[in-house]
Design an enzyme around this catalytic site. Structure first.
Site, mmCIF file in Angstrom:
data_model
loop_
_atom_site.group_PDB
_atom_site.id
_atom_site.type_symbol
_atom_site.label_atom_id
_atom_site.label_comp_id
_atom_site.label_asym_id
_atom_site.label_seq_id
_atom_site.Cartn_x
_atom_site.Cartn_y
_atom_site.Cartn_z
ATOM 1 N N GLY A 197 -4.054 1.616 7.369
ATOM 2 C CA GLY A 197 -2.981 1.932 8.647
ATOM 3 C C GLY A 197 -2.405 3.109 8.578
ATOM 4 O O GLY A 197 -1.761 3.527 9.412
ATOM 5 N N ASP A 198 -2.552 3.864 7.547
ATOM 6 C CA ASP A 198 -1.805 5.265 7.335
ATOM 7 C C ASP A 198 -2.756 6.023 6.640
ATOM 8 O O ASP A 198 -2.439 6.999 5.666
ATOM 9 C CB ASP A 198 -0.454 5.060 6.656
#
Length: 268
Positions: A197-198
């Protein structure tokens, strides 16, 4: 500074933009990395810990072990840093493909409950927001990826950027135009992947043996190209990562052209 009970010999280390970070020796003698912030959002560190465990669950990539969680700190296994070698880059690419393939239950929050040491899961409680630095973004599930990306990422980020004076009204309209066309731009439908996600370069840690470890996740179920887009945005560790990924799990035609679409979210 908040540390686990009995921790000693704190030494400041790099740890991101919003947290203080320390290398400490725990009461039992183990070395640990501790991130701490007095104004941490409730459940923030518990969410990160659960995300690390979720990413490690398929057994394809390493994440640091969780040693202690409190409202104002998180203690993780200390990983002695090194440099990512060629073999490590290939392991990252192949391992990322396998982690994605392990899947997620939906497009959005894979856990479906607030994340804090005091709370227990409940079907009546809303999904926890996704944390990206100081920002919290909606993470409640959507029926498909295009809807999730437009309604839970691009739209909210454009509004935040405008409210902070970083994006003009014309810029907001441009993002809204992308959202209106998102179903045509997003490529072939795929099932929800298990995303870090990041996953920018700084969230891939290499150990002394040159092996990759994933850190600082903001996990959700989403399109697998999103993690690859983040790796490219600030300079990928190596192009070997993408070659190894494609060998393990070939990507749909046009994936490289779509990376700019997924990079719009972190750029906002």
């Amino acid at each position: 500074m908040s540390l686990p009970a009995g921790a000693r010999n704190p030494r400041r280390v790099g740890g991101g933009d919003i947290n203080e970070a320390w290398r400490v020796t725990l009461a039992d003698g183990r070395e640990a990395f501790v991130k701490s912030r007095p104004d941490a959002v409730a459940g923030e560190y518990a969410a990160e810990a659960r995300g690390l465990e979720w990413l490690a669950e398929p057994g394809a990539l390493r994440t640091p072990g969780v040693l202690a969680i409190a409202p104002d700190h998180l203690a993780l296994e200390w990983i002695e840093p090194g440099a990512l070698g060629a073999a490590g880059a290939e392991e990252l690419g192949g391992g990322l493909a396998a982690t994605h393939a392990a899947g997620a239950p939906c497009f959005g929050d894979p856990f479906g409950a607030p994340l804090s040491p005091e709370d227990s899961p409940s079907e009546d409680t809303p999904p926890a927001p996704a944390r990206f630095g100081s920002l919290g973004l909606p993470n409640d599930p959507a029926p498909d990826w295009a809807s999730f990306y437009a309604e839970r990422r691009l739209g909210p980020l454009a509004r935040i950027a405008h409210d902070r004076g970083a994006l003009s009204k014309a810029g907001v309209r441009s993002v809204e135009g992308v959202c209106a066309r998102i179903a045509d731009l997003a490529g072939p439908p795929e099932p929800p992947a298990r995303l870090h996600g990041d996953l920018w370069r700084g969230n891939v840690l290499a150990d002394r043996e040159g092996r990759p470890w994933l850190i600082d996740p903001s996990c959700f179920g989403g399109h697998r190209e999103v993690d690859l887009a983040m790796l490219r945005l600030f300079g990928a560790p190596s192009e070997r990562v993408f070659a190894a990924y494609e060998e393990r799990a070939p990507l749909a035609e046009g994936w490289e052209e779509r990376l700019a679409l997924w990079q719009l979210s972190p750029l906002l």
